[in-house]
Design a protein around this motif. Structure first.
Motif, PDB file in Angstrom:
ATOM      1  N   ASP A  70       0.814  -1.214   0.000  1.00  0.00           N
ATOM      2  CA  ASP A  70       0.000   0.000   0.000  1.00  0.00           C
ATOM      3  C   ASP A  70       0.851   1.269   0.000  1.00  0.00           C
ATOM      4  OD1 ASP A  70      -2.451  -1.273  -0.026  1.00  0.00           O
ATOM      5  OD2 ASP A  70      -2.666  -1.268   2.161  1.00  0.00           O
ATOM      6  N   ASN A 128      -6.029  -2.503  -4.209  1.00  0.00           N
ATOM      7  CA  ASN A 128      -4.929  -3.419  -3.927  1.00  0.00           C
ATOM      8  C   ASN A 128      -5.477  -4.821  -3.667  1.00  0.00           C
ATOM      9  OD1 ASN A 128      -2.697  -4.845  -2.936  1.00  0.00           O
ATOM     10  ND2 ASN A 128      -1.789  -2.987  -2.090  1.00  0.00           N
ATOM     11  N   ASN A 169      -7.286  -2.876   0.237  1.00  0.00           N
ATOM     12  CA  ASN A 169      -7.483  -1.439   0.414  1.00  0.00           C
ATOM     13  C   ASN A 169      -7.633  -0.716  -0.922  1.00  0.00           C
ATOM     14  OD1 ASN A 169      -7.325  -1.553   3.254  1.00  0.00           O
ATOM     15  ND2 ASN A 169      -5.088  -1.542   3.170  1.00  0.00           N
TER      16      ASN A 169
END
Length: 316
Positions: free
Chosen positions: A243, A293, A298
């Motif tokens: 991330d 993702n 996320n």
């Protein structure tokens, strides 16, 4: 490598040529055996021709369709693009990265012929190339190319002129309009590439952009089609990995990362003396980019639209 991209595009091109009358496109055979297909200069090629032209540009590795939408309350078609092969369809085929400048003819060259020529650094960096027997290219231009243009492409690709097909459409045509505005995902992918992101992390892409009204002239068409992407497109990319890298690179990807954001594209184009390659490359991006993702679950969103500017650009 074998010519996978070119093979797929050539098959779809054969379908287009077989239905030339129905699709309102006009094939011209040049003296050297090449075929130049008019998709909107002297013929009113329409919606279906534009959708097929866009698929050819993506080596038939994407789905493209018109969907209903609105702009500032006014009904307007949107172009929806999706692909499970974003690197191949967008970067290695669709991106207009080959400047075709021969005598008095100029065009932005795209399509799988680029993979056969490998004149761009992109192919070296992504370690990709093709050696097909036949090739097809898409030219954004308002005049038809002649023998000299084909000879340039033949020399760069190593393909005989009789095995070259060039599809030509100006932005001031239905088909050309669609072909340019179908580049929402492509602009996101190219921006990621320019920002040194590992584009192979992208597993799929989806994008929408408002279909600008067809302009009365090529220059106005360039302005409207680019405004559509810059200020009205939204792209979602499904990616793998961490991330942190997405959060870091995210703000640099949408068009609002460029200093000239907020100006109509035609104004920026005129300031660059009508040379695409003199414009800040960071400007060529979607308005909004979403990263989903796949590894973490996320999602991150960056960018902003400017529908008021689009309304003015489109003449609403």
């Amino acid at each position: 490598m074998s010519g996978v991209l070119n093979e797929r595009a050539c098959q779809l091109t054969e379908h287009l040529l077989a239905k030339a009358g129905e699709l309102k496109v006009i094939p011209h055979a040049l003296e050297n055996g090449a075929i130049v297909v008019d998709c909107g200069i002297e013929t009113p090629a329409g919606i279906q021709a534009g959708l097929i032209l866009s698929r050819i540009c993506m080596a038939d590795l994407g789905q493209i369709q018109l969907v209903p939408g609105t702009l500032e309350g006014q009904p307007l078609p949107y172009l929806q693009v999706q692909t499970d092969h974003a690197v191949e369809a967008c970067l290695l085929s669709q991106y207009a990265g080959w400047k075709i400048d021969v005598e008095k003819f100029f065009a932005m060259g795209s399509g799988p012929m680029r993979a056969a020529a490998e004149v761009e650094d992109l192919y070296r960096i992504l370690a990709f190339g093709e050696s097909p027997k036949k090739t097809v290219g898409v030219l954004e231009a308002n005049t038809l190319p002649g023998v000299a243009v084909v000879e340039k492409i033949s020399k760069a690709t190593g393909i005989e002129p009789r095995n070259i097909v060039l599809l030509v459409a100006p932005t001031s045509s239905i088909a050309g309009n669609i072909q340019v505005i179908s580049r929402s995902v492509e602009t996101a992918m190219h921006k990621l590439f320019e920002c040194k992101f590992d584009v192979h992390r992208v597993q799929a892409g989806f994008g929408t952009a408002p279909l600008a009204p067809v302009a009365k002239d090529h220059l106005t068409g360039i302005g409207r089609t680019n405004d559509s992407i810059l200020y009205g497109s939204a792209v979602t990319l499904w990616v793998t990995g961490d991330d942190a890298s997405l959060q870091e690179i995210g703000p640099t990807i949408p068009s609002n990362s460029a200093a000239c954001f907020g100006k109509p594209f035609l104004e920026v184009f005129e300031e660059a003396n009508h040379d695409f390659y003199e414009i800040d490359p960071s400007f060529f991006s979607p308005a909004i980019v979403n990263f989903q993702n796949l590894d973490t679950g996320n999602i991150f969103q960056f960018g902003q639209m400017n529908t008021k500017l689009l309304q003015h650009s489109f003449g609403f």
